[in-house]
Write a protein that holds these residues in place. Structure first.
Motif, PDB file in Angstrom:
ATOM      1  N   GLN A   1       0.801  -1.221   0.000  1.00  0.00           N
ATOM      2  CA  GLN A   1       0.000   0.000   0.000  1.00  0.00           C
ATOM      3  C   GLN A   1       0.838   1.277   0.000  1.00  0.00           C
ATOM      4  O   GLN A   1       0.293   2.380   0.049  1.00  0.00           O
ATOM      5  N   GLN A   2       2.152   1.140  -0.058  1.00  0.00           N
ATOM      6  CA  GLN A   2       3.028   2.315  -0.058  1.00  0.00           C
ATOM      7  C   GLN A   2       3.194   2.832  -1.486  1.00  0.00           C
ATOM      8  O   GLN A   2       2.910   2.148  -2.458  1.00  0.00           O
ATOM      9  N   LYS A   3       3.700   4.040  -1.616  1.00  0.00           N
ATOM     10  CA  LYS A   3       3.784   4.687  -2.927  1.00  0.00           C
ATOM     11  C   LYS A   3       4.966   4.233  -3.769  1.00  0.00           C
ATOM     12  O   LYS A   3       4.939   4.358  -4.993  1.00  0.00           O
ATOM     13  N   THR A   4       6.007   3.731  -3.131  1.00  0.00           N
ATOM     14  CA  THR A   4       7.207   3.367  -3.880  1.00  0.00           C
ATOM     15  C   THR A   4       7.634   1.933  -3.585  1.00  0.00           C
ATOM     16  O   THR A   4       7.246   1.344  -2.569  1.00  0.00           O
TER      17      THR A   4
ATOM     18  N   ASP B   1       9.594   1.859  -0.289  1.00  0.00           N
ATOM     19  CA  ASP B   1       8.794   1.893   0.935  1.00  0.00           C
ATOM     20  C   ASP B   1       8.019   0.604   1.169  1.00  0.00           C
ATOM     21  O   ASP B   1       7.810   0.202   2.324  1.00  0.00           O
ATOM     22  N   ASN B   2       7.581  -0.057   0.115  1.00  0.00           N
ATOM     23  CA  ASN B   2       6.946  -1.360   0.308  1.00  0.00           C
ATOM     24  C   ASN B   2       7.957  -2.378   0.829  1.00  0.00           C
ATOM     25  O   ASN B   2       7.652  -3.175   1.724  1.00  0.00           O
TER      26      ASN B   2
ATOM     27  N   GLU C   1       1.792  -3.876 -11.046  1.00  0.00           N
ATOM     28  CA  GLU C   1       2.047  -2.438 -11.136  1.00  0.00           C
ATOM     29  C   GLU C   1       2.898  -2.106 -12.359  1.00  0.00           C
ATOM     30  O   GLU C   1       2.660  -1.100 -13.039  1.00  0.00           O
TER      31      GLU C   1
ATOM     32  N   SER D   1       1.285   0.179 -15.210  1.00  0.00           N
ATOM     33  CA  SER D   1       1.970   1.461 -15.422  1.00  0.00           C
ATOM     34  C   SER D   1       2.438   1.622 -16.860  1.00  0.00           C
ATOM     35  O   SER D   1       2.569   2.747 -17.356  1.00  0.00           O
TER      36      SER D   1
END
Length: 351
Positions: free
Chosen positions: A242-245, A248-249, A321, A325
């Motif tokens: 659920q993190q943006k990068t 961070d995940n 993703e 993307s």
């Protein structure tokens, strides 16, 4: 084979393996990436990958089974990508900067927080770079996926097998880098890849790393992939997706898995603690003696499945993703038989 001989050989194997040679083991990494092909949600990508679980499993082992057989320079550059040791620079996972170059600038030359008498000369070696290595292959896979849409699809069987054709090359680059990324996402789901005490010697559990991920994983029956998939499908969501990068995940996954080191050590069936002593500047290690893996497996199995399932879950999320993307490119025209037996070593680009 006599039990005493077997115990000696296992002990010798655990003693001689270095921190940089340890990962989930061949079977574990293959199972994680095989399982991830079943967890992908994008319909066309899932259809594409479900024809290649064996390929993705193979790719997920390349950083261990092939790249580590290359030059010492490749090992020096590549090995730190398998782990992250925040204890040595004295910060928590959440406080570690996302910019790797900033980490190098900030901490090079500072005291080693595990041993104040030592200085941090090489941040990649001391800290590791697991999160950034996964991020690098995410970006490479995305570049390949983005190139698919603008490439002309093969016309006829001859072009289908032309590996220099832009379309074929783009698809190949996409899934090869997806698979290579899987190795490092798998490493991050193994708790001993997120701690400086990677083999348990500080806790008297020396040799736990290979015992846990090689010998215990070897006790699984043929349903290992099915167990991983079933566990991952039981989760509606996870904070580490659920993190943006990517960084961070991976950061969150390190926090989760490292917190379970104590759980593994509690279940570790040690009969005689390990010993670590320094003589004439050399570390002499005697691994712990423990019960055979077949006896410990039943207690360890749920934890092993959960940890491998986390990596598969996050890996499938990353694959989805990448594909979305890139605009969900058409993969149906890819018919090439090219197989990534020995992909070229790729140097870290974040140093």
């Amino acid at each position: 084979m006599h039990k005493s001989v077997l115990s000696f050989l296992v002990g010798l194997m655990l003693l001689t393996m270095s921190s940089t040679s340890l990962a989930w083991g061949g079977r574990g990494h293959h199972a994680i990436c095989d399982a991830a092909t079943h967890l992908v949600k994008s319909p066309q990508l899932k259809e594409f990958l479900l024809h290649r679980p064996h390929t993705m499993g193979h790719l997920c082992n390349i950083p261990d089974i092939y790249w580590k057989s290359l030059s010492s320079e490749s090992r020096k550059l590549g090995d730190p990508g398998h782990y992250i040791n925040v204890e040595k620079i004295g910060v928590s996972f959440k406080d570690l900067p996302a910019d790797y170059k900033k980490i190098i600038e900030t901490y090079t030359g500072k005291p080693n927080k595990q041993n104040e008498a030592q200085t941090l000369f090489s941040i990649p070696d001391e800290l590791g770079s697991n999160w950034w290595r996964a991020d690098q292959f995410y970006r490479l896979a995305l570049q390949g996926a983005q190139s698919i849409k603008s490439a002309d699809k093969p016309k006829g069987s001859k072009e289908e097998q032309d590996n220099s054709l832009a379309y074929n090359k783009a698809v190949y680059d996409m899934f090869v880098n997806m698979g290579l990324m899987g190795h490092f996402v798998g490493d991050n789901g193994q708790p001993f890849h997120s701690t400086a005490d990677y083999d348990g010697y500080s806790a008297g559990h020396g040799g736990i790393h290979a015992y846990y991920e090689e010998l215990l994983v070897g006790e699984f029956d043929a349903d290992i992939v099915g167990q991983i998939v079933k566990r991952a499908r039981s989760w509606k969501s996870q904070t580490f997706t659920q993190q943006k990068t990517v960084i961070d995940n991976m950061r969150i996954l390190s926090e989760v898995t490292s917190s379970e080191v104590k759980d593994v050590l509690k279940l570790d069936p040690v009969t005689t603690p390990s010993n670590l002593r320094i003589e004439k500047g050399m570390s002499l290690r005697t691994p712990a003696k423990r019960r055979p893996p077949a006896e410990a497996f039943k207690k360890m199995e749920p934890l092993l499945v959960k940890q491998m399932a986390r990596s598969s879950y996050l890996l499938a999320h990353f694959w989805d993703e990448i594909y979305k993307s890139a605009g969900s490119p058409d993969l149906k025209a890819y018919k090439s038989y090219q197989y990534p037996f020995t992909p070229d070593f790729i140097k870290p680009d974040y140093l």
